[in-house]
Scaffold this motif. Structure first.
Motif, PDB file in Angstrom:
ATOM      1  N   ALA A 246       0.840  -1.203   0.000  1.00 27.75           N
ATOM      2  CA  ALA A 246       0.000   0.000   0.000  1.00 27.75           C
ATOM      3  C   ALA A 246       0.877   1.256   0.000  1.00 27.75           C
ATOM      4  O   ALA A 246       0.580   2.243  -0.686  1.00 27.75           O
ATOM      5  N   PHE A 247       1.991   1.195   0.741  1.00 28.04           N
ATOM      6  CA  PHE A 247       2.926   2.331   0.764  1.00 28.04           C
ATOM      7  C   PHE A 247       3.437   2.610  -0.651  1.00 28.04           C
ATOM      8  O   PHE A 247       3.454   3.759  -1.114  1.00 28.04           O
ATOM      9  N   CYS A 248       3.856   1.552  -1.347  1.00 28.06           N
ATOM     10  CA  CYS A 248       4.380   1.721  -2.713  1.00 28.06           C
ATOM     11  C   CYS A 248       3.306   2.321  -3.623  1.00 28.06           C
ATOM     12  O   CYS A 248       3.574   3.237  -4.399  1.00 28.06           O
ATOM     13  N   LYS A 249       2.104   1.771  -3.515  1.00 32.56           N
ATOM     14  CA  LYS A 249       1.019   2.227  -4.390  1.00 32.56           C
ATOM     15  C   LYS A 249       0.753   3.724  -4.177  1.00 32.56           C
ATOM     16  O   LYS A 249       0.621   4.491  -5.138  1.00 32.56           O
ATOM     17  N   ALA A 250       0.729   4.123  -2.916  1.00 33.68           N
ATOM     18  CA  ALA A 250       0.465   5.539  -2.597  1.00 33.68           C
ATOM     19  C   ALA A 250       1.567   6.434  -3.162  1.00 33.68           C
ATOM     20  O   ALA A 250       1.345   7.598  -3.476  1.00 33.68           O
ATOM     21  N   GLY A 252       3.029   5.852  -5.974  1.00 31.19           N
ATOM     22  CA  GLY A 252       3.061   5.695  -7.429  1.00 31.19           C
ATOM     23  C   GLY A 252       4.050   4.627  -7.870  1.00 31.19           C
ATOM     24  O   GLY A 252       4.497   4.613  -9.023  1.00 31.19           O
ATOM     25  N   LYS A 253       4.415   3.724  -6.954  1.00 36.09           N
ATOM     26  CA  LYS A 253       5.363   2.647  -7.274  1.00 36.09           C
ATOM     27  C   LYS A 253       4.641   1.308  -7.189  1.00 36.09           C
ATOM     28  O   LYS A 253       3.549   1.218  -6.644  1.00 36.09           O
ATOM     29  N   ASN A 254       5.323   0.272  -7.692  1.00 36.69           N
ATOM     30  CA  ASN A 254       4.730  -1.060  -7.672  1.00 36.69           C
ATOM     31  C   ASN A 254       5.632  -2.012  -6.902  1.00 36.69           C
ATOM     32  O   ASN A 254       6.791  -2.206  -7.274  1.00 36.69           O
ATOM     33  N   ILE A 255       5.099  -2.601  -5.860  1.00 43.58           N
ATOM     34  CA  ILE A 255       5.929  -3.452  -5.000  1.00 43.58           C
ATOM     35  C   ILE A 255       6.455  -4.679  -5.741  1.00 43.58           C
ATOM     36  O   ILE A 255       7.556  -5.161  -5.456  1.00 43.58           O
ATOM     37  N   GLU A 300      15.851   4.418  -3.163  1.00 43.17           N
ATOM     38  CA  GLU A 300      15.084   5.182  -2.172  1.00 43.17           C
ATOM     39  C   GLU A 300      13.845   4.391  -1.723  1.00 43.17           C
ATOM     40  O   GLU A 300      13.636   4.171  -0.524  1.00 43.17           O
ATOM     41  N   THR A 301      13.050   3.936  -2.696  1.00 48.43           N
ATOM     42  CA  THR A 301      11.834   3.191  -2.335  1.00 48.43           C
ATOM     43  C   THR A 301      12.200   1.871  -1.660  1.00 48.43           C
ATOM     44  O   THR A 301      11.542   1.445  -0.704  1.00 48.43           O
ATOM     45  N   LEU A 302      13.277   1.236  -2.142  1.00 49.10           N
ATOM     46  CA  LEU A 302      13.686  -0.027  -1.539  1.00 49.10           C
ATOM     47  C   LEU A 302      14.007   0.159  -0.052  1.00 49.10           C
ATOM     48  O   LEU A 302      13.560  -0.625   0.795  1.00 49.10           O
ATOM     49  N   SER A 303      14.742   1.209   0.269  1.00 50.10           N
ATOM     50  CA  SER A 303      15.089   1.454   1.681  1.00 50.10           C
ATOM     51  C   SER A 303      13.831   1.704   2.511  1.00 50.10           C
ATOM     52  O   SER A 303      13.722   1.225   3.648  1.00 50.10           O
ATOM     53  N   GLU A 304      12.876   2.436   1.941  1.00 51.36           N
ATOM     54  CA  GLU A 304      11.628   2.710   2.675  1.00 51.36           C
ATOM     55  C   GLU A 304      10.850   1.412   2.925  1.00 51.36           C
ATOM     56  O   GLU A 304      10.338   1.178   4.023  1.00 51.36           O
ATOM     57  N   VAL A 305      10.810   0.563   1.902  1.00 53.19           N
ATOM     58  CA  VAL A 305      10.072  -0.705   2.040  1.00 53.19           C
ATOM     59  C   VAL A 305      10.806  -1.644   3.006  1.00 53.19           C
ATOM     60  O   VAL A 305      10.180  -2.322   3.831  1.00 53.19           O
ATOM     61  N   GLU A 306      12.122  -1.643   2.937  1.00 51.33           N
ATOM     62  CA  GLU A 306      12.889  -2.477   3.879  1.00 51.33           C
ATOM     63  C   GLU A 306      12.614  -2.046   5.323  1.00 51.33           C
ATOM     64  O   GLU A 306      12.523  -2.892   6.223  1.00 51.33           O
ATOM     65  N   ALA A 307      12.466  -0.748   5.520  1.00 55.77           N
ATOM     66  CA  ALA A 307      12.171  -0.253   6.879  1.00 55.77           C
ATOM     67  C   ALA A 307      10.793  -0.741   7.339  1.00 55.77           C
ATOM     68  O   ALA A 307      10.624  -1.189   8.477  1.00 55.77           O
ATOM     69  N   ILE A 308       9.815  -0.712   6.434  1.00 54.52           N
ATOM     70  CA  ILE A 308       8.462  -1.191   6.791  1.00 54.52           C
ATOM     71  C   ILE A 308       8.501  -2.687   7.126  1.00 54.52           C
ATOM     72  O   ILE A 308       7.853  -3.160   8.061  1.00 54.52           O
ATOM     73  N   LEU A 309       9.307  -3.437   6.354  1.00 53.03           N
ATOM     74  CA  LEU A 309       9.340  -4.897   6.526  1.00 53.03           C
ATOM     75  C   LEU A 309      10.302  -5.349   7.637  1.00 53.03           C
ATOM     76  O   LEU A 309      10.337  -6.544   7.958  1.00 53.03           O
TER      77      LEU A 309
END
Ligand code: NAD
Length: 324
Positions: A246-250, A252-255, A300-309
């Motif tokens: 959901a974070f990625c989608k918001a 404009g990215k695709n997980i 950038e997005t990868l680091s943000e997603v890694e933090a969420i996970l």
């Protein structure tokens, strides 16, 4: 109308086999309607699109959809109408809808059944499917010797083993003569949420064993639609992955693209095997690879997603009789 052959999808060597696999591999379990119904038309078009976009590696099993995946893949490959040596096929033995049987007798019969369903004279790789559910000593002493006879008979070119716990690979590889097992297929162990396969890569390289990493989308956890009902992850792992999607989608990215690129970036992995059931998914996953080759990772997005996970990093689930 199929796209013209794609020149840019990278080919990577598979251990000591001499095979060169497309870095994106076609996982055919969805063609067995494992993730929801897939029509024969969609199955055949997906295989055709994959081949025309440069995917040369196709993986299936008699277990997927109770033989349906092998039949669909066979139809799709036949419809390509290209020489047999232009694609690489892997199937499996020992795991069936009725249960597990790694006996020499069963796996010897199994390959003939698979070849008939696939409409092929040989497969490039035959893998013992999810060996943690069998006796690992039987795999070493009975199943792999039976597969060596199939190799001599020309029904298979290379031998592999698959499983979820990484310890099964070292157990077997430490006990068979060098060069006996050509390939391992690991799944759900080199994704953004679980990257534990990384530590095993130097060992596998030292053994000359080719590495296929399956399920880069963690069997649907790293998709916007989420996993199927049967997915074995904990509720915490499922909800955290959905929060990341959901974070990625918001943003404009695709997980799923991010997850594909994460797995593809490690060149010690010969092929990232992703399950696909539509032309659209084939295009997206091949594009993820070509975009990565041109622009690199979206760090950038990868680091943000890694933090969420991070609260669920490397969390897995039990699999097999050794772990229960
Ligand atoms: P996966 O992580 O590849 O996820 C597949 C799911 O993601 C399917 O629902 C698919 O439709 C969907 N998907 C694919 N591309 C997408 C995209 N771009 N956007 C959104 N959704 C997308 O999991 P998988 O299919 O289980 O694994 C891939 C393949 O690896 C299997 O088909 C099989 O061939 C192999 N595999 C082998 C073993 C084993 O031998 N034990 C275990 C798991 C997987």
């Amino acid at each position: 109308m199929a796209s013209p052959p794609h020149p840019n999808l990278e080919l990577r060597p598979l251990g000591n086999t001499g095979l060169k696999l497309s870095c994106v591999g076609f996982g055919a379990s969805p063609l067995g309607s494992v993730f929801g119904p897939v029509s024969e038309h969609d199955a055949i078009s997906s295989v055709r699109e994959a081949f025309h976009l440069g995917i040369n590696f196709f993986d299936t099993s008699p277990y997927y959809g109770g033989t349906l995946s092998e039949k669909m893949l066979g139809k799709g490959l036949k419809a390509l109408g290209v020489p047999r040596n232009e694609y690489i096929v892997s199937t499996k033995c020992g795991r069936y809808l009725e249960g597990f049987d790694f006996s020499a007798e069963r796996v010897t019969k199994s390959i003939d059944e698979s070849l008939a369903r696939l409409q092929l004279d040989y497969v490039d790789i035959l893998q013992c499917h999810d060996i943690e559910f069998g006796s690992l000593d039987q795999i070493v002493n009975e199943t792999i010797p039976a597969l060596q006879k199939l190799k001599e008979a020309g029904k298979i070119r290379f031998i592999g083993i698959t499983g979820l716990p990484l310890s099964v690979f070292t157990y077997v590889l430490d006990r068979v003569p060098p060069g006996t097992v050509d390939v391992i297929l690991s799944y759900c162990r080199y994704s953004i949420n679980d990257s534990t396969l990384e530590d095993l890569l130097p060992y596998l390289k030292s053994k000359g064993v080719g590495v296929i990493s399956a399920s880069p989308l963690a069997m649907g956890l790293l998709t916007e639609n989420g996993p199927p009902e049967w997915h074995p992850a904990s509720a915490e792992l499922k909800s955290t992955c959905q929060a990341a999607a959901a974070f990625c989608k918001a943003k404009g990215k695709n997980i799923s693209k991010l997850a594909m690129q994460y797995s593809l970036a490690n060149k010690d992995i010969s092929s990232v095997l992703v399950g696909m059931n539509s032309v659209r998914q084939v295009k997206e996953n091949v594009y993820a690879a070509t975009e990565l080759a041109t622009f690199g990772k979206d760090q950038e997005t990868l680091s943000e997603v890694e933090a969420i996970l991070s609260p669920v990093k490397n969390q897995t689930w039990p699999s097999g009789i050794q772990e229960s």
